[in-house]
Design a protein around this motif. Sequence first.
Motif, PDB file in Angstrom:
ATOM      1  N   GLY A  28       0.797  -1.075   0.103  1.00 25.91           N
ATOM      2  CA  GLY A  28       0.065   0.189   0.074  1.00 25.91           C
ATOM      3  C   GLY A  28       0.859   1.211   0.023  1.00 25.91           C
ATOM      4  N   ALA A  29       2.173   1.342   0.662  1.00 27.09           N
ATOM      5  CA  ALA A  29       2.741   2.353   0.366  1.00 27.09           C
ATOM      6  C   ALA A  29       3.214   2.697  -0.771  1.00 27.09           C
ATOM      7  CB  ALA A  29       4.146   1.880   1.476  1.00 27.09           C
ATOM      8  N   THR A  30       3.432   1.964  -1.727  1.00 19.62           N
ATOM      9  CA  THR A  30       4.017   2.160  -3.012  1.00 19.62           C
ATOM     10  C   THR A  30       2.619   3.379  -3.664  1.00 19.62           C
ATOM     11  OG1 THR A  30       5.062   0.371  -3.338  1.00 19.62           O
ATOM     12  CG2 THR A  30       4.623   1.553  -5.224  1.00 19.62           C
ATOM     13  N   ALA A  31       1.544   2.876  -3.573  1.00 18.91           N
ATOM     14  CA  ALA A  31       0.546   3.850  -4.057  1.00 18.91           C
ATOM     15  C   ALA A  31       0.455   5.155  -3.453  1.00 18.91           C
ATOM     16  CB  ALA A  31      -0.706   3.180  -4.221  1.00 18.91           C
ATOM     17  N   GLN A  32       0.507   5.065  -2.098  1.00 16.66           N
ATOM     18  CA  GLN A  32       0.520   6.324  -1.480  1.00 16.66           C
ATOM     19  C   GLN A  32       1.766   7.301  -1.655  1.00 16.66           C
ATOM     20  OE1 GLN A  32       0.275   4.945   2.626  1.00 16.66           O
ATOM     21  NE2 GLN A  32      -1.908   4.632   2.539  1.00 16.66           N
ATOM     22  N   ASP A  33       2.903   6.447  -2.016  1.00 18.13           N
ATOM     23  CA  ASP A  33       4.150   7.465  -2.384  1.00 18.13           C
ATOM     24  C   ASP A  33       3.883   8.367  -3.556  1.00 18.13           C
ATOM     25  OD1 ASP A  33       5.631   6.299  -0.226  1.00 18.13           O
ATOM     26  OD2 ASP A  33       6.541   4.702  -1.375  1.00 18.13           O
ATOM     27  N   PHE A  34       3.227   7.911  -4.348  1.00 15.96           N
ATOM     28  CA  PHE A  34       2.939   8.707  -5.561  1.00 15.96           C
ATOM     29  C   PHE A  34       1.944   9.525  -5.429  1.00 15.96           C
ATOM     30  CE2 PHE A  34       5.428   5.129  -7.391  1.00 15.96           C
ATOM     31  CZ  PHE A  34       6.377   5.814  -8.323  1.00 15.96           C
ATOM     32  N   ALA A  35       1.140   9.604  -4.361  1.00 17.53           N
ATOM     33  CA  ALA A  35       0.115  10.519  -3.897  1.00 17.53           C
ATOM     34  C   ALA A  35       0.623  11.874  -3.834  1.00 17.53           C
ATOM     35  CB  ALA A  35      -0.830   9.925  -2.912  1.00 17.53           C
ATOM     36  N   LYS A  36       1.941  12.159  -3.396  1.00 17.70           N
ATOM     37  CA  LYS A  36       2.194  13.325  -3.022  1.00 17.70           C
ATOM     38  C   LYS A  36       3.020  14.374  -4.291  1.00 17.70           C
ATOM     39  CE  LYS A  36       6.848  11.579  -1.777  1.00 17.70           C
ATOM     40  NZ  LYS A  36       7.920  11.579  -0.353  1.00 17.70           N
ATOM     41  N   TYR A  37       2.901  13.578  -5.468  1.00 22.32           N
ATOM     42  CA  TYR A  37       3.480  14.037  -6.577  1.00 22.32           C
ATOM     43  C   TYR A  37       2.485  14.753  -7.601  1.00 22.32           C
ATOM     44  CZ  TYR A  37       7.551  11.767  -5.296  1.00 22.32           C
ATOM     45  OH  TYR A  37       8.847  11.364  -4.537  1.00 22.32           O
ATOM     46  N   ASP A  38       2.664  15.837  -8.168  1.00 21.02           N
ATOM     47  CA  ASP A  38       1.479  16.427  -8.850  1.00 21.02           C
ATOM     48  C   ASP A  38       1.405  15.646 -10.277  1.00 21.02           C
ATOM     49  OD1 ASP A  38       1.073  18.408  -7.178  1.00 21.02           O
ATOM     50  OD2 ASP A  38       2.595  19.772  -8.127  1.00 21.02           O
ATOM     51  N   LYS A  39       2.531  15.299 -10.904  1.00 21.93           N
ATOM     52  CA  LYS A  39       2.218  14.784 -12.165  1.00 21.93           C
ATOM     53  C   LYS A  39       2.837  13.084 -12.043  1.00 21.93           C
ATOM     54  CE  LYS A  39       0.821  17.872 -14.577  1.00 21.93           C
ATOM     55  NZ  LYS A  39      -0.499  17.772 -15.249  1.00 21.93           N
ATOM     56  N   VAL A  40       2.051  12.223 -12.302  1.00 24.56           N
ATOM     57  CA  VAL A  40       2.400  10.749 -12.432  1.00 24.56           C
ATOM     58  C   VAL A  40       1.911  10.257 -13.824  1.00 24.56           C
ATOM     59  CG1 VAL A  40       2.097   8.607 -11.315  1.00 24.56           C
ATOM     60  CG2 VAL A  40       2.469  10.668  -9.826  1.00 24.56           C
ATOM     61  N   ILE A  41       2.652   9.344 -14.370  1.00 27.82           N
ATOM     62  CA  ILE A  41       2.272   8.893 -15.671  1.00 27.82           C
ATOM     63  C   ILE A  41       2.579   7.330 -15.540  1.00 27.82           C
ATOM     64  CG2 ILE A  41       4.556   9.046 -16.750  1.00 27.82           C
ATOM     65  CD1 ILE A  41       3.301   8.965 -19.457  1.00 27.82           C
ATOM     66  N   LYS A  42       1.869   6.324 -16.091  1.00 20.81           N
ATOM     67  CA  LYS A  42       1.930   4.959 -16.025  1.00 20.81           C
ATOM     68  C   LYS A  42       2.230   4.488 -17.389  1.00 20.81           C
ATOM     69  CE  LYS A  42      -0.882   3.804 -12.075  1.00 20.81           C
ATOM     70  NZ  LYS A  42      -0.078   3.090 -11.205  1.00 20.81           N
ATOM     71  N   VAL A  43       3.246   3.861 -17.657  1.00 26.31           N
ATOM     72  CA  VAL A  43       3.793   3.428 -19.018  1.00 26.31           C
ATOM     73  C   VAL A  43       3.858   1.848 -18.934  1.00 26.31           C
ATOM     74  CG1 VAL A  43       5.372   3.752 -20.843  1.00 26.31           C
ATOM     75  CG2 VAL A  43       4.995   5.650 -19.207  1.00 26.31           C
ATOM     76  N   LYS A  44       3.210   1.351 -19.909  1.00 26.79           N
ATOM     77  CA  LYS A  44       3.372  -0.401 -20.240  1.00 26.79           C
ATOM     78  C   LYS A  44       4.660  -0.379 -20.956  1.00 26.79           C
ATOM     79  CE  LYS A  44       1.598  -4.364 -20.711  1.00 26.79           C
ATOM     80  NZ  LYS A  44       1.336  -5.336 -19.678  1.00 26.79           N
ATOM     81  N   THR A  45       5.638  -1.361 -20.378  1.00 24.64           N
ATOM     82  CA  THR A  45       6.769  -1.659 -20.958  1.00 24.64           C
ATOM     83  C   THR A  45       6.890  -3.082 -21.382  1.00 24.64           C
ATOM     84  OG1 THR A  45       7.738  -2.338 -18.776  1.00 24.64           O
ATOM     85  CG2 THR A  45       7.909   0.059 -19.246  1.00 24.64           C
ATOM     86  N   SER A  46       8.196  -3.487 -21.962  1.00 30.95           N
ATOM     87  CA  SER A  46       8.264  -4.798 -22.277  1.00 30.95           C
ATOM     88  C   SER A  46       9.356  -5.415 -21.479  1.00 30.95           C
ATOM     89  CB  SER A  46       8.890  -4.794 -23.762  1.00 30.95           C
ATOM     90  OG  SER A  46      10.112  -3.882 -23.914  1.00 30.95           O
TER      91      SER A  46
END
Length: 116
Positions: free
Chosen positions: A17-35
């Motif tokens: 759960g901490a991982t998702a919460q870690d990103f909550a404090k940032y204004d800009k977040v992107i998720k990118v599908k990789t290989s």
Amino acid sequence: MRKLIALIIVGMAFNFGATAQDFAKYDKVIKVKTSAVCKMCKERIERDLSLTKGVEKAILNLDDKVVTVAYNEKKTSPEKLKEAISKIGYDADEVIADQKAHDRLPDCCQKDVKPH
């Protein structure tokens, strides 16, 4: 013994759960599908992205091959981040991996290899 197991389970759940919460404090977040395929891929992508201008944090989830990147929009953009992933040697959403960079990856990290 039961208390120990319960503590381990709670600790693991809290850690995930901490991982998702870690990103909550940032204004800009992107998720990118990789290989990405393996732990070496994860380490390489996270390390190289962390050295990319404007990247504040990057975490790759190997289960779904999605890298979550927190970034400073004044220094970079989603397009530049995808291009950076491509130059590391991995596909990034619709951006195909740079062939020379991909060919330099270890055999176990090539995108046509089975996950391990």
